[in-house]
Motif scaffolding. Structure first.
Motif, PDB file in Angstrom:
ATOM      1  N   GLU A  26       0.833  -1.217   0.000  1.00  0.00           N
ATOM      2  CA  GLU A  26       0.000   0.000   0.000  1.00  0.00           C
ATOM      3  C   GLU A  26       0.863   1.261   0.000  1.00  0.00           C
ATOM      4  O   GLU A  26       0.559   2.233  -0.697  1.00  0.00           O
ATOM      5  N   ALA A  27       1.927   1.238   0.784  1.00  0.00           N
ATOM      6  CA  ALA A  27       2.816   2.411   0.838  1.00  0.00           C
ATOM      7  C   ALA A  27       3.480   2.643  -0.516  1.00  0.00           C
ATOM      8  O   ALA A  27       3.635   3.789  -0.967  1.00  0.00           O
ATOM      9  N   SER A  28       3.839   1.563  -1.172  1.00  0.00           N
ATOM     10  CA  SER A  28       4.450   1.675  -2.492  1.00  0.00           C
ATOM     11  C   SER A  28       3.453   2.268  -3.483  1.00  0.00           C
ATOM     12  O   SER A  28       3.811   3.149  -4.292  1.00  0.00           O
ATOM     13  N   LEU A  29       2.219   1.814  -3.406  1.00  0.00           N
ATOM     14  CA  LEU A  29       1.179   2.358  -4.289  1.00  0.00           C
ATOM     15  C   LEU A  29       0.989   3.852  -4.040  1.00  0.00           C
ATOM     16  O   LEU A  29       0.882   4.645  -4.993  1.00  0.00           O
ATOM     17  N   ARG A  30       0.969   4.271  -2.780  1.00  0.00           N
ATOM     18  CA  ARG A  30       0.839   5.708  -2.495  1.00  0.00           C
ATOM     19  C   ARG A  30       1.995   6.485  -3.103  1.00  0.00           C
ATOM     20  O   ARG A  30       1.796   7.538  -3.710  1.00  0.00           O
ATOM     21  N   ARG A  31       3.228   5.980  -2.951  1.00  0.00           N
ATOM     22  CA  ARG A  31       4.378   6.669  -3.522  1.00  0.00           C
ATOM     23  C   ARG A  31       4.280   6.779  -5.042  1.00  0.00           C
ATOM     24  O   ARG A  31       4.798   7.730  -5.633  1.00  0.00           O
ATOM     25  N   SER A  32       3.633   5.796  -5.676  1.00  0.00           N
ATOM     26  CA  SER A  32       3.538   5.815  -7.148  1.00  0.00           C
ATOM     27  C   SER A  32       2.643   6.932  -7.649  1.00  0.00           C
ATOM     28  O   SER A  32       2.782   7.376  -8.793  1.00  0.00           O
ATOM     29  N   GLY A  33       1.677   7.336  -6.825  1.00  0.00           N
ATOM     30  CA  GLY A  33       0.708   8.335  -7.271  1.00  0.00           C
ATOM     31  C   GLY A  33      -0.302   7.823  -8.280  1.00  0.00           C
ATOM     32  O   GLY A  33      -1.114   8.589  -8.801  1.00  0.00           O
ATOM     33  N   ILE A  34      -0.279   6.519  -8.563  1.00  0.00           N
ATOM     34  CA  ILE A  34      -1.198   5.954  -9.565  1.00  0.00           C
ATOM     35  C   ILE A  34      -2.577   5.734  -8.927  1.00  0.00           C
ATOM     36  O   ILE A  34      -2.685   5.239  -7.807  1.00  0.00           O
ATOM     37  N   GLN A  35      -3.619   6.151  -9.662  1.00  0.00           N
ATOM     38  CA  GLN A  35      -4.990   6.104  -9.146  1.00  0.00           C
ATOM     39  C   GLN A  35      -5.779   4.928  -9.722  1.00  0.00           C
ATOM     40  O   GLN A  35      -6.629   4.360  -9.034  1.00  0.00           O
ATOM     41  N   GLU A  36      -5.563   4.623 -10.986  1.00  0.00           N
ATOM     42  CA  GLU A  36      -6.295   3.543 -11.664  1.00  0.00           C
ATOM     43  C   GLU A  36      -5.295   2.709 -12.451  1.00  0.00           C
ATOM     44  O   GLU A  36      -4.540   3.256 -13.265  1.00  0.00           O
ATOM     45  N   GLY A  37      -5.302   1.401 -12.227  1.00  0.00           N
ATOM     46  CA  GLY A  37      -4.372   0.573 -12.986  1.00  0.00           C
ATOM     47  C   GLY A  37      -4.275  -0.822 -12.415  1.00  0.00           C
ATOM     48  O   GLY A  37      -5.197  -1.313 -11.769  1.00  0.00           O
ATOM     49  N   LEU A  38      -3.138  -1.453 -12.680  1.00  0.00           N
ATOM     50  CA  LEU A  38      -2.857  -2.797 -12.179  1.00  0.00           C
ATOM     51  C   LEU A  38      -1.518  -2.803 -11.462  1.00  0.00           C
ATOM     52  O   LEU A  38      -0.564  -2.153 -11.900  1.00  0.00           O
ATOM     53  N   LEU A  39      -1.463  -3.538 -10.379  1.00  0.00           N
ATOM     54  CA  LEU A  39      -0.239  -3.689  -9.588  1.00  0.00           C
ATOM     55  C   LEU A  39       0.183  -5.154  -9.615  1.00  0.00           C
ATOM     56  O   LEU A  39      -0.606  -6.029  -9.258  1.00  0.00           O
ATOM     57  N   LEU A  40       1.398  -5.385 -10.064  1.00  0.00           N
ATOM     58  CA  LEU A  40       2.006  -6.720 -10.027  1.00  0.00           C
ATOM     59  C   LEU A  40       2.935  -6.786  -8.829  1.00  0.00           C
ATOM     60  O   LEU A  40       3.757  -5.882  -8.633  1.00  0.00           O
ATOM     61  N   CYS A  41       2.820  -7.844  -8.041  1.00  0.00           N
ATOM     62  CA  CYS A  41       3.741  -8.059  -6.924  1.00  0.00           C
ATOM     63  C   CYS A  41       4.212  -9.502  -7.022  1.00  0.00           C
ATOM     64  O   CYS A  41       3.404 -10.430  -6.935  1.00  0.00           O
ATOM     65  N   ASN A  42       5.517  -9.700  -7.260  1.00  0.00           N
ATOM     66  CA  ASN A  42       6.034 -11.060  -7.447  1.00  0.00           C
ATOM     67  C   ASN A  42       7.337 -11.282  -6.693  1.00  0.00           C
ATOM     68  O   ASN A  42       8.141 -10.358  -6.522  1.00  0.00           O
ATOM     69  N   ALA A  43       7.496 -12.515  -6.241  1.00  0.00           N
ATOM     70  CA  ALA A  43       8.791 -12.941  -5.726  1.00  0.00           C
ATOM     71  C   ALA A  43       9.791 -12.912  -6.876  1.00  0.00           C
ATOM     72  O   ALA A  43       9.474 -13.321  -7.990  1.00  0.00           O
ATOM     73  N   MET A  44      11.007 -12.427  -6.607  1.00  0.00           N
ATOM     74  CA  MET A  44      12.049 -12.446  -7.633  1.00  0.00           C
ATOM     75  C   MET A  44      12.931 -13.696  -7.485  1.00  0.00           C
ATOM     76  O   MET A  44      13.923 -13.846  -8.199  1.00  0.00           O
ATOM     77  N   HIS A  45      12.561 -14.555  -6.552  1.00  0.00           N
ATOM     78  CA  HIS A  45      13.316 -15.780  -6.287  1.00  0.00           C
ATOM     79  C   HIS A  45      12.386 -16.971  -6.456  1.00  0.00           C
ATOM     80  O   HIS A  45      11.196 -16.889  -6.158  1.00  0.00           O
ATOM     81  N   ILE A  46      12.945 -18.081  -6.880  1.00  0.00           N
ATOM     82  CA  ILE A  46      12.135 -19.222  -7.289  1.00  0.00           C
ATOM     83  C   ILE A  46      11.894 -20.203  -6.150  1.00  0.00           C
ATOM     84  O   ILE A  46      11.329 -21.265  -6.360  1.00  0.00           O
ATOM     85  N   THR A  47      12.281 -19.804  -4.948  1.00  0.00           N
ATOM     86  CA  THR A  47      11.962 -20.576  -3.749  1.00  0.00           C
ATOM     87  C   THR A  47      11.167 -19.724  -2.768  1.00  0.00           C
ATOM     88  O   THR A  47      11.196 -19.962  -1.554  1.00  0.00           O
ATOM     89  N   ALA A  48      10.467 -18.736  -3.295  1.00  0.00           N
ATOM     90  CA  ALA A  48       9.624 -17.859  -2.486  1.00  0.00           C
ATOM     91  C   ALA A  48       8.364 -17.555  -3.271  1.00  0.00           C
ATOM     92  O   ALA A  48       8.286 -17.805  -4.476  1.00  0.00           O
ATOM     93  N   SER A  49       7.375 -17.017  -2.583  1.00  0.00           N
ATOM     94  CA  SER A  49       6.053 -16.820  -3.169  1.00  0.00           C
ATOM     95  C   SER A  49       5.497 -15.470  -2.753  1.00  0.00           C
ATOM     96  O   SER A  49       5.846 -14.936  -1.701  1.00  0.00           O
ATOM     97  N   VAL A  50       4.648 -14.908  -3.586  1.00  0.00           N
ATOM     98  CA  VAL A  50       3.743 -13.839  -3.150  1.00  0.00           C
ATOM     99  C   VAL A  50       2.338 -14.356  -3.414  1.00  0.00           C
ATOM    100  O   VAL A  50       2.040 -14.805  -4.528  1.00  0.00           O
ATOM    101  N   PHE A  51       1.495 -14.315  -2.388  1.00  0.00           N
ATOM    102  CA  PHE A  51       0.132 -14.841  -2.534  1.00  0.00           C
ATOM    103  C   PHE A  51      -0.817 -14.041  -1.659  1.00  0.00           C
ATOM    104  O   PHE A  51      -0.390 -13.253  -0.815  1.00  0.00           O
ATOM    105  N   ILE A  52      -2.098 -14.249  -1.895  1.00  0.00           N
ATOM    106  CA  ILE A  52      -3.136 -13.568  -1.114  1.00  0.00           C
ATOM    107  C   ILE A  52      -3.942 -14.609  -0.368  1.00  0.00           C
ATOM    108  O   ILE A  52      -4.419 -15.582  -0.962  1.00  0.00           O
ATOM    109  N   ASN A  53      -4.051 -14.422   0.955  1.00  0.00           N
ATOM    110  CA  ASN A  53      -4.932 -15.263   1.745  1.00  0.00           C
ATOM    111  C   ASN A  53      -5.228 -14.542   3.057  1.00  0.00           C
ATOM    112  O   ASN A  53      -5.109 -13.308   3.107  1.00  0.00           O
TER     113      ASN A  53
END
Lengths: 138, 138, 138
Positions: A26-53
């Motif tokens: 959320e803080a990153s989104l605020r810094r971006s100043g973007i109001q409408e769009g898409l946000l990608l959040c991904n692990a840059m390592h192949i033994t880690a994950s980003v997920f929603i639960n």
């Protein structure tokens, strides 16, 4: 169109952990100043994950036990990847949990349901690792 | 850049069901007027899924049996999350099936392969729940 | 906003294979001329996958064995989908591995971590099948 990029760094002291990163995203989104769009959040390592639960400790212990049942860490010798490595299970666990989430950005906010929280899932910790946030929109 | 947002609401009468929502997603895309871009479609609940697969009833029964094998509903007591809850298995099943799909929009259409259909996967139904559609492009 | 679309075609001679397609995706991005944005890469078939992991042959053999344990190919009769078909397991394996990846585009490059490689996962080969690349940005 605007775009914004930021990395989040982690050094998890244990092999495995689930960390709620919703406030950082959320803080990153605020810094971006973007109001409408898409946000990608991904692990840059192949033994880690980003997920929603859900941010519920009992469920997180269930995830730990469940992932160990589906893709056990030990014995290390059960995996062909583990030649000079011991993290094959982390590659498999992250496959179950997923590499990335894409979240809608609406009126400058993460457009999440009431219980949706974004997690960093570490499955081979004790080292510095990164998550990428990329936002496009206007 | 244009952006468009819409929610689809469901109240599934059973605990689990797979619902083909491709027509609703296509209708939403038409309303958006967007011709080229990306469409995000995600469950807004952490015990439901949006995924793409085949609209074939035998396969859907295979999914039901397979998910019950990988993350059984009962006994409820096997999950630490199930303190005043009984839906831990739904969190795990949705993890397997995924939260979201991102679909290309080309010439005003969902750019899907010949058999790709978009499904809402309900794993803890009998209540009102939502899917988010967010489209960006022009 | 610019958008770009391209298909990659495959005809894998075996039933299952994992193919590193990172060079093809990078080439597609170069052709697009897009510098900042998001790139979607998805299987257009429901028995194939696009995913990100490590390009290590031992790990790929681990994936094969692991997917066969979670969703065995045989006996074909264990799946209700297999009436005139024999590929139910491929639908399930692809569900584990995922349909798509979304990759950030930064300064005209795929914004990947050091070990991230993009793979086409074939689980029902011996026929012509496609992957879609859609890039939006500017």
């Amino acid at each position: 169109m605007k775009s914004y990029r930021e990395e989040l760094w982690f050094e998890i002291p244990t092999r495995r952990a689930l960390v709620n990163i919703t406030p950082q995203v959320e803080a990153s989104l605020r810094r971006s100043g973007i109001q409408e769009g898409l946000l990608l959040c991904n692990a840059m390592h192949i033994t880690a994950s980003v997920f929603i639960n859900d941010d519920e400790p009992g469920l997180h212990r269930d995830f730990e036990r469940w992932l160990e049942r589906l893709a056990p860490e030990k014995p290390y010798s059960q995996y062909e990847h583990n030649v000079g490595e011991d993290n094959a299970d982390a590659h498999l666990k992250r496959t179950i949990m997923g590499r990335e989430v894409v979240v809608a950005v609406t009126q400058g906010r993460l457009d999440l349901g009431p219980w949706e929280q974004i997690f960093y899932g570490e499955f081979d910790g004790k080292r510095r690792k990164r998550v990428l946030i990329k936002i496009i929109g206007e």
